[in-house]
Design a protein around this motif. Structure first.
Motif, PDB file in Angstrom:
ATOM      1  N   PRO A 181       0.931   7.107   5.568  1.00 17.12           N
ATOM      2  CA  PRO A 181       0.929   8.335   4.753  1.00 17.12           C
ATOM      3  C   PRO A 181       1.064   9.624   5.548  1.00 17.12           C
ATOM      4  CG  PRO A 181      -0.836   6.847   4.070  1.00 17.12           C
ATOM      5  CD  PRO A 181      -0.303   6.328   5.370  1.00 17.12           C
ATOM      6  N   TRP A 182       0.875   9.595   6.871  1.00 15.74           N
ATOM      7  CA  TRP A 182       0.938  10.838   7.655  1.00 15.74           C
ATOM      8  C   TRP A 182       2.370  11.388   7.653  1.00 15.74           C
ATOM      9  CZ3 TRP A 182      -3.024  13.488  10.166  1.00 15.74           C
ATOM     10  CH2 TRP A 182      -4.282  12.870  10.128  1.00 15.74           C
ATOM     11  N   THR A 198       0.165   7.639  -6.093  1.00 17.25           N
ATOM     12  CA  THR A 198      -0.907   8.634  -6.193  1.00 17.25           C
ATOM     13  C   THR A 198      -0.343  10.042  -6.069  1.00 17.25           C
ATOM     14  OG1 THR A 198      -2.528   7.091  -5.284  1.00 17.25           O
ATOM     15  CG2 THR A 198      -3.063   9.434  -5.164  1.00 17.25           C
ATOM     16  N   HIS A 199       0.540  10.221  -5.090  1.00 17.61           N
ATOM     17  CA  HIS A 199       1.169  11.535  -4.887  1.00 17.61           C
ATOM     18  C   HIS A 199       2.012  11.926  -6.105  1.00 17.61           C
ATOM     19  CE1 HIS A 199       3.422  14.805  -3.096  1.00 17.61           C
ATOM     20  NE2 HIS A 199       4.555  14.151  -3.291  1.00 17.61           N
ATOM     21  N   SER A 253       0.823  -1.210   0.000  1.00 19.26           N
ATOM     22  CA  SER A 253       0.000   0.000   0.000  1.00 19.26           C
ATOM     23  C   SER A 253       0.859   1.263   0.000  1.00 19.26           C
ATOM     24  CB  SER A 253      -0.923   0.022   1.224  1.00 19.26           C
ATOM     25  OG  SER A 253      -0.177  -0.055   2.428  1.00 19.26           O
ATOM     26  N   ASN A 254       2.098   1.162   0.506  1.00 14.69           N
ATOM     27  CA  ASN A 254       2.998   2.324   0.499  1.00 14.69           C
ATOM     28  C   ASN A 254       3.302   2.771  -0.919  1.00 14.69           C
ATOM     29  OD1 ASN A 254       3.982   2.783   3.433  1.00 14.69           O
ATOM     30  ND2 ASN A 254       4.065   0.570   3.167  1.00 14.69           N
ATOM     31  N   VAL A 266       0.276   4.598  -2.316  1.00 17.38           N
ATOM     32  CA  VAL A 266       0.153   5.952  -1.756  1.00 17.38           C
ATOM     33  C   VAL A 266       1.137   6.899  -2.445  1.00 17.38           C
ATOM     34  CG1 VAL A 266       0.546   7.363   0.305  1.00 17.38           C
ATOM     35  CG2 VAL A 266      -0.752   5.227   0.478  1.00 17.38           C
ATOM     36  N   GLN A 267       2.398   6.470  -2.571  1.00 20.65           N
ATOM     37  CA  GLN A 267       3.415   7.312  -3.199  1.00 20.65           C
ATOM     38  C   GLN A 267       3.126   7.517  -4.685  1.00 20.65           C
ATOM     39  OE1 GLN A 267       5.694   8.971  -1.610  1.00 20.65           O
ATOM     40  NE2 GLN A 267       5.181   8.060   0.363  1.00 20.65           N
ATOM     41  N   GLN A 296      -3.184   3.003   6.997  1.00 22.62           N
ATOM     42  CA  GLN A 296      -3.784   4.252   7.474  1.00 22.62           C
ATOM     43  C   GLN A 296      -2.750   5.173   8.114  1.00 22.62           C
ATOM     44  OE1 GLN A 296      -6.612   2.192  10.029  1.00 22.62           O
ATOM     45  NE2 GLN A 296      -8.329   2.947   8.804  1.00 22.62           N
ATOM     46  N   ARG A 325       5.975   9.345   8.053  1.00 23.55           N
ATOM     47  CA  ARG A 325       6.906   9.234   6.927  1.00 23.55           C
ATOM     48  C   ARG A 325       8.308   9.680   7.336  1.00 23.55           C
ATOM     49  NH1 ARG A 325       3.894  13.043   3.149  1.00 23.55           N
ATOM     50  NH2 ARG A 325       5.914  13.138   2.111  1.00 23.55           N
TER      51      ARG A 325
END
Length: 511
Positions: free
Chosen positions: A302-303, A77-78, A70-71, A74-75, A299, A307
């Motif tokens: 990503p904060w 998407t950014h 999932s990491n 997330v990255q 969850q 990070r």
């Protein structure tokens, strides 16, 4: 994975990517891409036209660290958002179902000499900010691609504010990243022909402030000479670490703004100047996940605070997994550190040697205050204790006394509770109220901004430091006794009410 590229830049669409210098340009602008997303982009561009699996991307961006898939999502998407993938028909990164990702846009390679010329043409001698410390050694501030983690929005907001206002002060607690943000934003700005950086952290004489500014600008030590130098071109002057010289710096800022038309001032300080024309930019700590229910790694990770913690832990030798259990523990540590970037970096750097559980146990220990960080950092940023020593030394004796006494509160507390604990022959109610205002102004005490009665709080590091100062002062037994009595009184009142109600009930039944 493909071979490592020679020194130079990749070009695709309006972007230029220099993996060695870790710079990503869109046109003439440096993009604020996080380090993990940057690593993923490098891996994809180096292997353009090929499929790169999630496992390969994880090995490239998180070497030696076991992380959830999932990491990568997330990255990704950014990253896609930052390079505007999918906008106006531009397609750079494609998802290959069941296999991974592929960089599908045409890519051109430019060798180092040509790339160097392109960067030189972009920044040029006139736009390279002149930097100097108190020793007046000047050097150019080169472009830098790694923005501070979690500060993308701050960078955008501050750059806009500097363009709109001529005097901006970044205000925040020690270790929150004011200097880092100021220098990165300066690199982002293209509206100024000259930039000057004045480090005031090692200046302890107000009379030396003017000479230091003049030395950086390479002029004689007078306001008129400085004004003459700044009037020639549109300039940005960065005055760093002003809190201990606030009056002297304010005495220079006024004439600079009043006698020039195109000079802008960016200051960093633990308190504002409260001067005419000043626009204050409050720099908050990094975001931490809320303490609500059972959180998963997906969850938590990503904060921004998390990070940063994970990156610094890996840099410090941590090779363990980051699953749900570890992520929740990291979130707990970051909450106790109140999202302070410097505190997070110092603590995370010890995870490899101590382990997560031991680090969490030692947070309230004086050992944690003395863990050393970057040896090249300024002395006040090499340990949490040095960071707090700097702030504590700037307080009046009354403010120091109140600061120590407030350490008995483990969480939020009201103004009335603070008065109840601290008031005695040395500190009266009026003095306590004034000192609380001073501690808030100096970024040592926070006040909630939500609904309901105002609540105050010392950050985790500040409270730990204040507690050891209270112990050293010899006041601890007295203040601790007051806190115990304060907790006991509501219980005694409840018992008295219960006893009265019970007696009334007996009388009613008897009647």
């Amino acid at each position: 994975m493909g071979d490592q590229p020679r020194n130079g830049t990749f070009g695709f669409g309006p972007y230029r990517l220099n993996p060695t210098a870790r710079i990503l340009f869109r046109g003439d602008d440096v993009l604020a891409v996080g380090s993990r997303a940057f690593d993923i982009l490098v891996a994809l561009v180096q292997n353009h036209g090929q499929v790169v699996s999630q496992r390969e991307l994880m090995a490239f961006a998180w070497p030696g660290l076991h992380v959830e898939e999932s990491n990568v999502r997330v990255q990704m998407t950014h990253l896609r958002r930052e390079i505007r993938c999918g906008e106006n028909g531009n397609r750079y990164i494609a998802s290959i179902a069941g296999r991974g990702y592929s960089f599908v846009a045409p890519v051109e390679w430019q060798d180092a000499p040509e790339a160097h010329e392109a960067l030189h043409a972009l920044w040029g001698d006139d736009k390279a900010p002149r930097m100097a410390s108190s020793s007046t050694a000047a050097y150019s501030l080169s472009p830098h691609a790694n923005p501070p983690i979690g500060r993308e929005e701050n960078i955008s907001e501050l750059a806009h504010m500097i363009g709109e206002r001529r005097f901006v002060t970044i205000v925040g607690a020690g270790g929150v990243g004011k200097t880092t943000l100021a220098t990165f934003v300066a690199r982002e700005l293209s509206m100024f022909q000259r930039m000057y950086f004045v480090d005031l952290s090692t200046i302890d004489d107000e009379a030396a402030v003017l000479q230091t500014v003049a030395a950086v600008l390479e002029t004689n030590g007078s306001i008129s000479d400085i004004v003459g130098q700044l009037s020639a071109k549109r300039a940005l002057v960065i005055l760093d670490n002003c809190e201990h010289l606030i009056d002297a710096v304010a005495g220079i800022v006024g004439p600079l703004l009043g006698q020039t038309e195109d000079t802008h001032i960016l200051a960093t300080s633990r308190e504002s100047f409260r001067s005419p024309g000043e626009a204050v930019y409050l720099l908050r700590p990094l975001g931490v996940p809320p303490n609500t229910g059972r959180l998963t790694a997906a969850q938590v990770l990503p904060w921004p605070a998390i990070r940063l913690f994970v990156e610094r832990a890996v840099d410090g030798g941590y090779l363990g997994p980051i699953g749900d259990e570890q992520a929740v523990m990291i979130a707990t540590i970051c909450r106790r550190l109140d999202g302070n970037p410097l505190a997070i970096e110092l603590v995370a750097s010890r995870v490899g040697a101590y382990g997560l559980e031991r680090v969490a146990e030692l947070l309230d220990n004086q050992l944690a205050l003395r863990w050393r960080g970057n040896r090249h950092a300024t002395p006040r940023h090499q340990t949490a204790e040095a960071m707090m020593d700097w702030s504590y030394a700037l307080l009046s004796e009354t403010d120091q006394q109140l600061f120590r006494r407030l350490s008995v509160f483990s969480g939020e507390f009201s103004l009335d509770a603070a008065i109840e604990i601290a008031e005695d022959g040395d500190l009266g109610r009026a003095e306590i109220v004034e000192s609380i205002g001073n501690l808030i102004d100096k970024s040592l005490l926070t006040i909630n901004t939500g609904a309901g009665p105002a609540q105050l709080k010392l950050s985790g590091i500040a409270r730990t430091y204040a507690a050891f100062k209270l112990l050293a002062s010899g006041e601890h037994p007295l203040i601790d006794q007051r806190q115990s009595l304060r907790h006991a009184q509501p219980l005694q009142r409840r018992r008295a009410i219960f006893s009265t109600d019970s007696a009334q009930a007996v009388q009613i039944q008897a009647s």
